[in-house]
Scaffold this motif. Structure first.
Motif, mmCIF file in Angstrom:
data_model
loop_
_atom_site.group_PDB
_atom_site.id
_atom_site.type_symbol
_atom_site.label_atom_id
_atom_site.label_comp_id
_atom_site.label_asym_id
_atom_site.label_seq_id
_atom_site.Cartn_x
_atom_site.Cartn_y
_atom_site.Cartn_z
ATOM 1 N N LEU A 3 31.794 14.305 6.481
ATOM 2 C CA LEU A 3 33.033 13.808 7.049
ATOM 3 C C LEU A 3 33.516 14.753 8.130
ATOM 4 N N LEU A 4 34.173 14.191 9.118
ATOM 5 C CA LEU A 4 34.833 14.992 10.143
ATOM 6 C C LEU A 4 36.317 14.654 10.096
ATOM 7 N N GLU A 5 37.135 15.661 9.898
ATOM 8 C CA GLU A 5 38.569 15.454 9.855
ATOM 9 C C GLU A 5 39.208 15.985 11.126
ATOM 10 N N GLN A 6 40.004 15.147 11.744
ATOM 11 C CA GLN A 6 40.654 15.552 12.977
ATOM 12 C C GLN A 6 42.156 15.715 12.746
ATOM 13 N N SER A 7 42.710 16.737 13.381
ATOM 14 C CA SER A 7 44.149 16.973 13.260
ATOM 15 C C SER A 7 44.701 17.516 14.571
ATOM 16 N N PRO A 8 45.955 17.214 14.874
ATOM 17 C CA PRO A 8 46.777 16.242 14.148
ATOM 18 C C PRO A 8 46.310 14.817 14.419
ATOM 19 N N GLN A 9 46.806 13.889 13.663
ATOM 20 C CA GLN A 9 46.436 12.496 13.879
ATOM 21 C C GLN A 9 47.129 11.951 15.122
ATOM 22 N N PHE A 10 48.384 12.362 15.310
ATOM 23 C CA PHE A 10 49.166 11.944 16.469
ATOM 24 C C PHE A 10 49.813 13.172 17.098
ATOM 25 N N LEU A 11 49.926 13.148 18.422
ATOM 26 C CA LEU A 11 50.551 14.247 19.129
ATOM 27 C C LEU A 11 51.244 13.699 20.366
ATOM 28 N N SER A 12 52.540 14.015 20.503
ATOM 29 C CA SER A 12 53.296 13.578 21.659
ATOM 30 C C SER A 12 53.922 14.807 22.305
ATOM 31 N N ILE A 13 53.591 15.039 23.567
ATOM 32 C CA ILE A 13 54.075 16.238 24.245
ATOM 33 C C ILE A 13 54.565 15.885 25.640
ATOM 34 N N GLN A 14 55.210 16.855 26.279
ATOM 35 C CA GLN A 14 55.683 16.677 27.649
ATOM 36 C C GLN A 14 54.621 17.180 28.619
ATOM 37 N N GLU A 15 54.605 16.565 29.764
ATOM 38 C CA GLU A 15 53.701 16.998 30.834
ATOM 39 C C GLU A 15 53.898 18.496 31.084
ATOM 40 N N GLY A 16 52.772 19.200 31.248
ATOM 41 C CA GLY A 16 52.847 20.628 31.528
ATOM 42 C C GLY A 16 52.645 21.511 30.306
ATOM 43 N N GLU A 17 52.788 20.931 29.126
ATOM 44 C CA GLU A 17 52.600 21.712 27.895
ATOM 45 C C GLU A 17 51.113 21.898 27.610
ATOM 46 N N ASN A 18 50.834 22.901 26.777
ATOM 47 C CA ASN A 18 49.470 23.135 26.300
ATOM 48 C C ASN A 18 49.336 22.571 24.889
ATOM 49 N N LEU A 19 48.117 22.236 24.504
ATOM 50 C CA LEU A 19 47.909 21.710 23.157
ATOM 51 C C LEU A 19 46.486 22.016 22.689
ATOM 52 N N THR A 20 46.339 22.010 21.378
ATOM 53 C CA THR A 20 45.021 22.170 20.766
ATOM 54 C C THR A 20 44.871 21.144 19.663
ATOM 55 N N VAL A 21 43.740 20.489 19.642
ATOM 56 C CA VAL A 21 43.415 19.558 18.555
ATOM 57 C C VAL A 21 42.142 20.043 17.885
ATOM 58 N N TYR A 22 41.992 19.658 16.611
ATOM 59 C CA TYR A 22 40.942 20.243 15.787
ATOM 60 C C TYR A 22 40.055 19.185 15.156
ATOM 61 N N CYS A 23 38.838 19.614 14.902
ATOM 62 C CA CYS A 23 37.842 18.762 14.262
ATOM 63 C C CYS A 23 37.139 19.624 13.228
ATOM 64 N N ASN A 24 37.312 19.295 11.946
ATOM 65 C CA ASN A 24 36.824 20.165 10.885
ATOM 66 C C ASN A 24 35.943 19.416 9.894
ATOM 67 N N SER A 25 35.004 20.154 9.338
ATOM 68 C CA SER A 25 34.119 19.584 8.334
ATOM 69 C C SER A 25 33.683 20.668 7.364
ATOM 70 N N SER A 26 33.290 20.256 6.183
ATOM 71 C CA SER A 26 32.709 21.203 5.234
ATOM 72 C C SER A 26 31.195 21.272 5.418
ATOM 73 N N SER A 27 30.684 20.426 6.297
ATOM 74 C CA SER A 27 29.240 20.357 6.534
ATOM 75 C C SER A 27 28.884 20.986 7.873
ATOM 76 N N VAL A 28 27.648 21.416 7.969
ATOM 77 C CA VAL A 28 27.134 21.980 9.218
ATOM 78 C C VAL A 28 26.539 20.856 10.059
ATOM 79 N N PHE A 29 26.819 20.888 11.347
ATOM 80 C CA PHE A 29 26.233 19.930 12.278
ATOM 81 C C PHE A 29 25.366 20.667 13.293
ATOM 82 N N SER A 30 24.309 20.044 13.732
ATOM 83 C CA SER A 30 23.460 20.655 14.743
ATOM 84 C C SER A 30 24.126 20.604 16.115
#
Lengths: 112, 118
Positions: A3-30
Motif C-alpha cells: 500500500l502507498l499512503e499519501q498525506s495530507p489528503q487535501f491541502l488548500s494554500i495561498q499562492e506563494g506558500e511552500n508545501l510538502t506532501v508525502y507518500c509512505n509505505s511499509s514496503s520497499v519499492f524499486s
C-alpha cells in the motif's frame, strides 16, 4: 498487499506558500513515480525516482526518495495557481515494474 | 495526454447492458494498460496488453470483464452485463516498446472514459 499512503489528503494554500506532501509505505519499492492529475483528465508523469536518497528537481518541485525506498516526498516552492491538481504517487517492483501500485493522492488547491 | 485517445469520454448504460471502451495508444506504442479509478479507491491496475497478447490480467475481475489489443485497431475493454458498481472512470495508458530494466516504463495516459451505470 503493498500500500502507498499519501498525506495530507487535501491541502488548500495561498499562492506563494511552500508545501510538502508525502507518500509512505511499509514496503520497499524499486522505483517510485509522481503524477499530477487535473479534473477530467488522466495522470501526467512528473518524475521517476529509483535510487534510495535520490533528489530530483523540476523547476519549483523537489522530489525525494527515502533512503530505504519506502517513502517519498514532493516539495513545492512558491506555489502557483497552476499547481492545483491531484498529486499521485505510484510504486513499482523490480519483479513486475509495469504493474504500478497507486496512492489515493493529495488534492492540492492553490488560491490566488 | 501525449496522444492517447479514449472514446467515448462519457458512457451511460443501464444495468445488464454491455459497455465497450476504446483506447488508441500513442502511435508506435505497443503496450497498453487499463486502470479503473474510484474516488475512495484510487487508481487500480486492471490489465496489461501487448499487440495480440494479454500479458498480465491480475487486476481484472474474473467475470464480465475482458480486454483485447488486436493487431490492427484500438484496444477494447469490454464489460458485459454492467452493474452499478462498475460506475467509475476507466483510464488507458500506453508505453513504447522498451528493452527492459528496473525502472517502470513511462506510461502516457488518455483522458479516460467515465462510465455511469443507471
Amino acid at each position: 498487499t503493498q500500500l502507498l499512503e499519501q498525506s495530507p489528503q487535501f491541502l488548500s494554500i495561498q499562492e506563494g506558500e511552500n508545501l510538502t506532501v508525502y507518500c509512505n509505505s511499509s514496503s520497499v519499492f524499486s522505483s517510485l513515480q509522481w503524477y499530477r492529475q487535473e479534473p477530467g483528465e488522466g495522470p501526467v508523469l512528473l518524475v521517476t525516482v529509483v535510487t534510495g536518497g535520490e533528489v530530483k528537481k523540476l523547476k519549483r518541485l523537489t522530489f525525494q526518495f527515502g533512503d530505504a525506498r519506502k517513502d517519498s516526498s514532493l516539495h513545492i516552492t512558491a506555489a502557483q495557481t497552476g499547481d492545483t491538481g491531484l498529486y499521485l504517487c505510484a510504486g513499482a517492483n523490480a519483479g513486475n515494474n509495469r504493474k504500478l501500485i497507486w496512492g489515493l493522492g493529495t488534492s492540492l488547491a492553490v488560491n490566488p | 495526454n501525449a496522444g492517447v485517445m479514449q472514446n467515448p469520454r462519457h458512457l451511460v448504460r443501464r444495468r445488464g447492458q454491455e459497455a465497450r471502451l476504446r483506447c488508441s495508444p500513442v502511435k508506435g506504442h505497443s503496450h497498453v494498460y487499463w486502470y479503473r479509478q474510484l474516488p475512495e479507491e484510487g487508481l487500480k491496475f486492471m490489465v496489461y496488453l501487448q499487440k495480440e497478447n494479454i500479458i498480465d490480467e491480475s487486476g481484472m475481475p474474473k467475470e464480465r470483464f475482458s480486454a483485447e489489443f488486436p493487431k490492427e485497431g484500438p484496444s477494447i475493454l469490454r464489460i458485459q452485463q454492467v452493474v452499478r458498481g462498475d460506475s467509475a472512470a476507466y483510464f488507458c495508458a500506453s508505453s513504447p516498446r522498451t528493452s527492459g530494466g528496473t525502472s517502470p516504463d513511462t506510461q502516457y495516459f488518455g483522458p479516460g472514459t467515465r462510465l455511469t451505470v443507471l
